[in-house]
Design an enzyme around this catalytic site. Structure first.
Site: not given
Ligand code: PMP
Length: 305
Positions: A157
């Site tokens: 991330k």
């Molecule tokens: N994929 C990406 C590229 C993201 O930025 C996110 C958002 N955080 C997600 C998937 C979903 O992750 P989460 O369920 O932990 O928010």
């Protein structure tokens, strides 16, 4: 956008206007930050706010900081406490979105990760839907490709990696779509610009595995568990071909921002019946009850503010 009143910055809660960095900040120049996205939901029966799986979010956040060689004397519990303190200080009584950010904060020239100072901040602000058509989204397959783990790891991330997501999202929206799905270099489905992706075929729930350059989503993990435990579905992580989603029964995206968003059209082709299907519909119902702390079975996922 209405800016928040406060931020957690350099170890304390300060007025948002004081949470500032200089233009030479390493992360601003080189994308060397990592971030998170957490939601707190209001339970309208007792009026309280509940963070959804904050310890899991902060565990992933701290793993991301490790990938980027940052060192913080923090734990998922301490980060959760800073978040609670910030929301309380801000006096919020509605649904909020929380954005933790850790970044190489030194003002310097030099592309590297080692021996650079780092900081982290947290902001929280009122937030509603991220994808407005969340029961009937129309998506396209992006002409952009997903970043590979050996380019910029999606599981980290990492701020810089979101230039890839921004290309994907802008081209999709300017072409009239709600969102786009992106393929890996090998041509398999990876995820959306900020969402994980799920497909239903013949009663089985499929999602790309963690080696398909996805973010290891907390909502993804929650939905996989709910589909198995509450809907009795087989849940399979495997590569998904582009044309499988043209003939599948249901398609939906998950994410903290997007929550559970049903996709009913891909590149002008109806998905299944062309309407939100029963799996997405049941998962949405379960999900929204759980995040608002209305399902005692999953109370361990809710942390009261
Ligand atoms: N994929 C990406 C590229 C993201 O930025 C996110 C958002 N955080 C997600 C998937 C979903 O992750 P989460 O369920 O932990 O928010």
């Amino acid at each position: 956008m209405n800016l928040p009143e406060y931020a957690y910055f350099k170890g304390k809660i300060v007025p948002y206007a004081e949470a500032q960095v200089g233009v030479l900040t390493h992360a601003l120049n080189y994308g060397t930050g990592v971030f998170g996205g957490v939601r707190a939901y209001k339970n309208d029966e007792n009026g309280k706010l509940y963070l959804f799986r904050p310890y899991d979010h902060y565990r992933r956040f701290l793993s991301s900081t490790r990938i980027m060689l940052m060192e913080f004397d923090e734990t998922p519990e301490s980060m959760t406490q800073h978040t609670i303190d910030l929301i309380r200080k801000s006096g919020y009584s509605e649904d909020v979105y929380i954005r933790p950010l850790a970044f190489l904060s030194e003002e310097m020239i030099g592309v590297k990760l080692h021996d650079v100072e780092s900081e982290f901040s947290i902001v929280a602000l009122p937030f509603g839907k991220y994808v407005s058509n969340d029961t009937n989204a129309h998506v396209t397959i992006s002409s952009w490709r997903r970043l590979d783990d050996n380019v910029i790891p999606a599981r980290g991330k990492i701020s810089g990696a979101y230039a890839n997501s921004a290309f994907i999202k802008t081209d999709a929206v300017r072409s009239g779509f709600d969102e786009a799905l992106v393929l890996t270099q090998a041509g398999h489905l990876s995820e959306g610009s900020a969402e994980n992706i799920f497909m239903v075929r013949d009663g089985v729930l499929y999602t790309p595995a963690v080696y398909e350059n996805i973010l290891e989503g907390i909502t993804r993990r929650s939905v996989m568990e709910l589909a198995a435990a509450e809907l009795g579905m087989e849940v399979v992580e495997r590569p998904i071909d582009r044309t499988e989603i043209y003939i599948c029964d249901e398609l939906f995206m998950t994410g903290t921002a997007a929550q559970v968003t049903a996709i009913t059209k891909v590149d002008h082709r109806p998905v299944g019946t062309g309407m939100m299907g029963p799996v997405a519909s049941k998962l949405r119902e379960l999900f929204f009850d759980i995040v608002r702390a209305k399902n005692p079975k999953y109370a361990a996922w809710n942390v009261e503010v």
